[in-house]
Motif scaffolding. Structure first.
Motif, mmCIF file in Angstrom:
data_model
loop_
_atom_site.group_PDB
_atom_site.id
_atom_site.type_symbol
_atom_site.label_atom_id
_atom_site.label_comp_id
_atom_site.label_asym_id
_atom_site.label_seq_id
_atom_site.Cartn_x
_atom_site.Cartn_y
_atom_site.Cartn_z
ATOM 1 N N GLY A 27 3.402 -1.215 10.920
ATOM 2 C CA GLY A 27 4.182 0.020 10.997
ATOM 3 C C GLY A 27 3.362 1.286 10.977
ATOM 4 O O GLY A 27 3.932 2.369 10.797
ATOM 5 N N TYR A 118 15.201 -2.011 -3.769
ATOM 6 C CA TYR A 118 13.980 -1.931 -2.980
ATOM 7 C C TYR A 118 13.460 -3.281 -2.490
ATOM 8 O O TYR A 118 12.505 -3.308 -1.720
ATOM 9 N N LYS A 122 13.374 -0.410 2.721
ATOM 10 C CA LYS A 122 13.549 0.447 3.889
ATOM 11 C C LYS A 122 12.524 1.563 3.814
ATOM 12 O O LYS A 122 12.396 2.234 2.771
ATOM 13 N N VAL A 123 11.792 1.774 4.898
ATOM 14 C CA VAL A 123 10.724 2.780 4.912
ATOM 15 C C VAL A 123 11.264 4.155 4.539
ATOM 16 O O VAL A 123 10.568 4.967 3.928
ATOM 17 N N GLU A 126 10.633 5.312 0.945
ATOM 18 C CA GLU A 126 9.274 5.277 0.414
ATOM 19 C C GLU A 126 9.019 6.375 -0.613
ATOM 20 O O GLU A 126 8.510 6.122 -1.713
ATOM 21 N N ILE A 147 10.205 -5.431 4.859
ATOM 22 C CA ILE A 147 10.088 -3.992 5.122
ATOM 23 C C ILE A 147 10.727 -3.735 6.477
ATOM 24 O O ILE A 147 10.453 -4.441 7.444
ATOM 25 N N LEU A 149 12.293 -0.631 9.413
ATOM 26 C CA LEU A 149 12.454 0.755 9.858
ATOM 27 C C LEU A 149 13.937 1.051 10.025
ATOM 28 O O LEU A 149 14.789 0.166 9.886
ATOM 29 N N TYR A 158 2.285 -1.714 6.540
ATOM 30 C CA TYR A 158 1.854 -0.454 7.147
ATOM 31 C C TYR A 158 0.994 0.316 6.154
ATOM 32 O O TYR A 158 1.073 0.114 4.946
ATOM 33 N N PHE A 172 1.757 -0.780 2.211
ATOM 34 C CA PHE A 172 2.944 -1.611 1.978
ATOM 35 C C PHE A 172 2.798 -2.942 2.735
ATOM 36 O O PHE A 172 2.321 -2.966 3.879
ATOM 37 N N SER A 174 4.863 -6.968 3.442
ATOM 38 C CA SER A 174 5.989 -7.885 3.262
ATOM 39 C C SER A 174 5.453 -9.243 2.850
ATOM 40 O O SER A 174 4.475 -9.729 3.423
#
Length: 847
Positions: A27, A118, A122-123, A126, A147, A149, A158, A172, A174
């Motif tokens: 990402g 969380y 979801k970005v 953040e 994670i 977008l 990302y 970050f 996953s």
């Protein structure tokens, strides 16, 4: 192998392509041209320094704060654990040692975050997450299950390119379902891929799908090569067409690109499928030499003292380290003790200088300190602002070098209390509102002069309402927080004026809406003619007294609490003399409550006259009966009298335990008498007509009567009309009258006389003619018979009464006139007797 490409691509697209792409999507936003230019310039500068021998070889220990996010009830087996993390970091360090970097766990631990919000990260969330959990002295690394977008694209991870700003200090990842494949993917590819971005590396396929073909990296490394400016800006990473062929994410490490995918010169690609910065998910084992150099070039940003975060300790020839502070929380003016370490060779004249940051962790300034063995000592300024993010760093003078910054520590200020009353002169029984403001660092504990004691409060403001009956000094006797005893300010002497009126007589502390209260008073002082005594009532806080309409009787006062007065506790009463300073002490606190509802009753009750009645009944507590609505005298039990016929009204209340009496419920008692009935209605009618009989009845309803013809009638009102249609003259009588109280007396009769009228076809035979009929003023009787005779003409009303009678000799053609002016509109009988013959005709008078 080449001949299998279409089949492989189709298989992946149809089968598992979507899943594979989701799990291997990075990402990191595409860098802007300016960012790419800055990256390349920093890389070139570092290469020049290294070539000239000016670049210093330094070893760095880089702290990482590992945050593992899971749901509150997520099974532990599906969540990344500390063993996984240590294995991943150990594997990464085998590559990072090539650039003298070693990762270590901050505080030698991982940090779990259990938050259902969380775990499916979801970005867009953040900033919110990082505000809670970021630190400034380590790389902030977060592992979430997934994670995504805003467009629902699932990311494997990302990171940000190098920057001095705090917001770039995070990575970050996953961990998906934490299967063996997931962990291997993190360890062997994804973890190092995102670290590469963090230290300045771009994707090997950077801009490979740029709409402007001139901006795409060419395959050639010979004449016309553009790899310094395009793609990832490195010579030793082959051009990669991934963005034009995303299905190649599933290539085997030995696969080559399809022959029909070529660059602008028509050259076929041969990407490095095993490079960490590629997107080939099954491969990842290599950083190139130039990639390592480019990461080292970023150290000037990532490890800069000017960065808003400090993530490293240097292991070089000369290294200063802060091992520990003696506290994590200090008070203003406290002594700070720093344990430090020196590695390497330092000049004998070397000095260690302590520098203290501000409360945001920035703007370091030298603070006067002393060195004792392996300790540095200094005292915090007494006016230092409190804060949570202070840091210390040490500076060595010979050679000049800085330590990494210390762990953050907090500074607290001493407590202070300010006590202010809203007034200092009151009448006895009135209230004073005190406001206590607490300054310095919480939590606070305090004691007041009246014995009030509050411990460990976080409130900065407290209010106290005190009812005072004598002059009182009110003050703070102690104020404390973690720093110790603080400063006491404020307080006051409250002057209290004593009452001149003594009011007594209110026995209960609970009064009712609508209740009348009575007070006895005595006065020490004099009243003038314009001094009016009033009972006043406060609001629930014991303040803001208002007048009640007050009746004065010698030394007694009475007033009624309004029926709609607001219920509640804390009310107080007092007596004041208007236009004077005289007042009584406040009585209370009192509670105002609602009276109960009226008791349940039967609204209507019936008794027979002269019967033996039962006592009236009501359902409730403490029942009181009243004979009249406005009676003051009540009865515990009430039995109505039945000697008189009629409707009588009584009233009843109930009283609750507080003495509140309800409003009055109404009960109507109907006393019914044995009935009497009188029949009337004599009348004369023509055969076939009907008439009405009238029954006058006394006594209670409903009732019934029986006529002499055997018919029975129900009666609900007086008088009652009965319709009859006899076929012959009949005298009617009443046989019986009765109601719920029994049979009564009957009297009277009605005689109905039946007259037989002549049919129309008999006119000629009878030899007479009447006209007009109906008539208003005059009626003409014409005789048609040729034989002379004597006639008697009688006009009779419907009761059989003869109104007028005429006798004359008649012959054919003779007419007799009947004057009708004295009579009202209605039906009448004209009786004509000619010799022995009688003729009856019905006559209508219409006026």
């Amino acid at each position: 192998m080449k001949t299998h490409w279409p089949f492989i691509i189709l298989l992946l697209l149809v089968g598992q392509g979507e899943n594979l792409f989701a799990q291997w999507h990075c990402g990191m936003p595409a860098p802007t041209p300016q960012e790419k230019q800055a990256l390349f310039a920093r890389y070139q500068s570092f290469i020049q320094q290294k070539s000239s021998g000016k670049a210093r070889e330094t070893s760095y220990k880089v702290a990482v704060k590992i945050n593992i996010i899971s749901g509150v009830n997520t099974p532990a087996a599906s969540v990344l654990n500390e063993t996984d993390i240590r294995d991943i970091i150990a594997h990464a360090n085998t590559y990072l040692q090539n650039i003298n970097v070693e990762l270590y766990l901050l505080n030698n631990q991982v940090f779990p975050i259990k938050d259902d919000k969380y775990v499916e990260f979801k970005v867009a969330n953040e900033a919110e997450l990082r505000k809670k959990y970021d630190v400034q002295n380590a790389i902030n690394i977060y592992f979430a299950k997934n994670i995504s977008l805003a467009d629902l694209t699932v990311l494997s991870g990302y990171a940000s390119l190098p920057s001095l700003a705090t917001n770039s200090n995070r990575i970050f990842y996953s961990y998906f379902e934490r299967t063996a494949d997931d962990i291997e993917g993190l360890k062997n590819k994804t973890f190092l891929h995102e670290l590469g971005h963090y230290f300045g590396l771009l994707h090997t396929f950077q801009d490979s799908k740029n709409p402007d073909i001139s901006q795409r990296e060419l395959v050639t490394r010979g004449a016309g090569a553009n790899c310094a400016e395009m793609g990832d800006q490195l010579f030793d990473t082959p051009a990669d067409p991934f963005e034009r062929l995303p299905i190649s994410a599933a290539f085997k490490c030995t696969d080559v690109a399809p022959a029909d995918v070529v660059d602008a010169n028509g050259d076929r690609f041969a990407p490095a499928t095993n490079n960490f910065m590629s997107y080939y998910q099954n491969c990842g084992s290599v950083f190139t030499e130039q990639q390592y150099l480019k990461m080292q070039a970023s150290f000037s940003i990532r490890f800069s003292p000017s960065a808003e975060y400090q993530i490293t300790g240097q292991s070089s020839t000369n290294f200063v380290s802060i091992k520990s502070l003696n506290k994590s929380v200090y008070c203003m003016g406290d002594s700070v003790e720093i344990s430090y370490g020196l590695d390497g060779l330092f000049d004998g004249t070397n000095q260690l200088v302590a520098e203290l940051s501000d409360n945001s962790g920035k703007n370091y300034a030298v603070i006067d300190s002393k060195r004792r063995g392996n300790k540095i000592l200094f005292r915090l300024p007494a006016d230092l602002p409190e804060g949570e993010n202070y840091h210390i760093r040490l500076k060595a003078t010979r050679p000049e070098t800085f330590s990494p910054i210390s762990e953050s520590f907090a500074v607290r200020s001493y407590a202070a209390a300010y006590l202010i009353p809203d007034k200092t002169l009151i009448n006895a029984g009135e209230t004073v509102d005190f406001t206590l403001s607490l300054k310095g660092s919480g939590t606070w504990s305090f004691d007041l002069s009246d014995g009030t004691s509050v411990k460990d409060t976080r409130q900065t403001t407290h209010t106290f309402t005190k009812i005072l009956n004598e002059t009182t000094v009110f003050a703070v006797t102690s104020i404390r927080n973690m720093c110790g005893e603080g400063q006491k300010n404020g307080g006051a002497t409250i002057q209290v004026t004593q009452p001149q009126i003594r009011a007594t007589g209110l026995a209960a502390t609970t009064i009712c809406q609508g209740q009348t209260i009575k007070l006895s008073i005595s006065i020490s002082g004099s009243l003038s003619f314009d001094n009016q005594l009033n009972i006043q009532i406060s609001d629930p806080s014991g303040k803001n007294f208002t007048d009640l309409p007050t009746q004065v009787s010698l030394f007694n006062l009475s007033a009624q609490i309004p029926a709609d007065f607001k219920t509640g506790s804390g009310y107080r009463l007092k007596v004041v003399a208007k236009n004077s300073a005289l007042f009584s002490a406040a009585i209370g606190p009192l509670t105002v409550i609602s009276p109960p509802n009226p008791p349940a009753v039967s609204s209507t009750i019936n008794f027979c006259q002269n019967s033996t009645p039962e006592p009236l009944k009501a359902t409730g507590s403490n029942i009181k009966w009243y004979v009249d609505e406005y009676d003051l005298k009540s009865y515990n039990m009430l039995t109505p009298s039945t000697t008189k016929e009629g409707t009588f009204t009584y009233y009843v209340t109930q009283t609750n335990n507080a003495g509140c009496e309800s409003s009055k419920a109404r009960v109507e008692v109907h006393i019914k008498a044995v009935p009497t009935a009188i029949l009337s209605g004599d009348n004369t009618i023509l055969l076939g007509d009907s008439t009405a009989l009238k029954v006058n009845i006394t006594g209670g309803f409903p009732a019934s009567v029986t006529l002499s013809n055997g018919k029975n009638f129900a009666i609900s009102a007086n008088p009652f009309v009965v319709g009859v249609k006899p076929e012959q003259t009949t005298t009617y009588e009443l046989l019986e009258v009765k109601n719920t109280c029994g049979a009564g007396l009957v009297s009277g009769s009605a005689k109905i006389i039946i007259l037989e009228p002549l049919a129309t076809e008999e006119i000629q035979k009878d030899g007479i003619r009447l006209f007009p009929n109906p008539a208003s003023e005059q009626l003409t009787v014409e005789f048609l018979s040729p034989q002379p005779a004597t006639s008697v003409i009688s006009l009779i009303d419907m009761t059989g009464k003869v109104l007028q009678q005429n006798t004359s000799t008649v012959n054919q053609g003779k007419q007799e006139l009947i004057n009708l002016t004295p009579y009202n509109t209605g039906s009448y009988i004209l009786k004509i007797k000619i010799g022995e013959k009688i003729i009856n005709r019905k006559v209508m008078i219409n006026k």
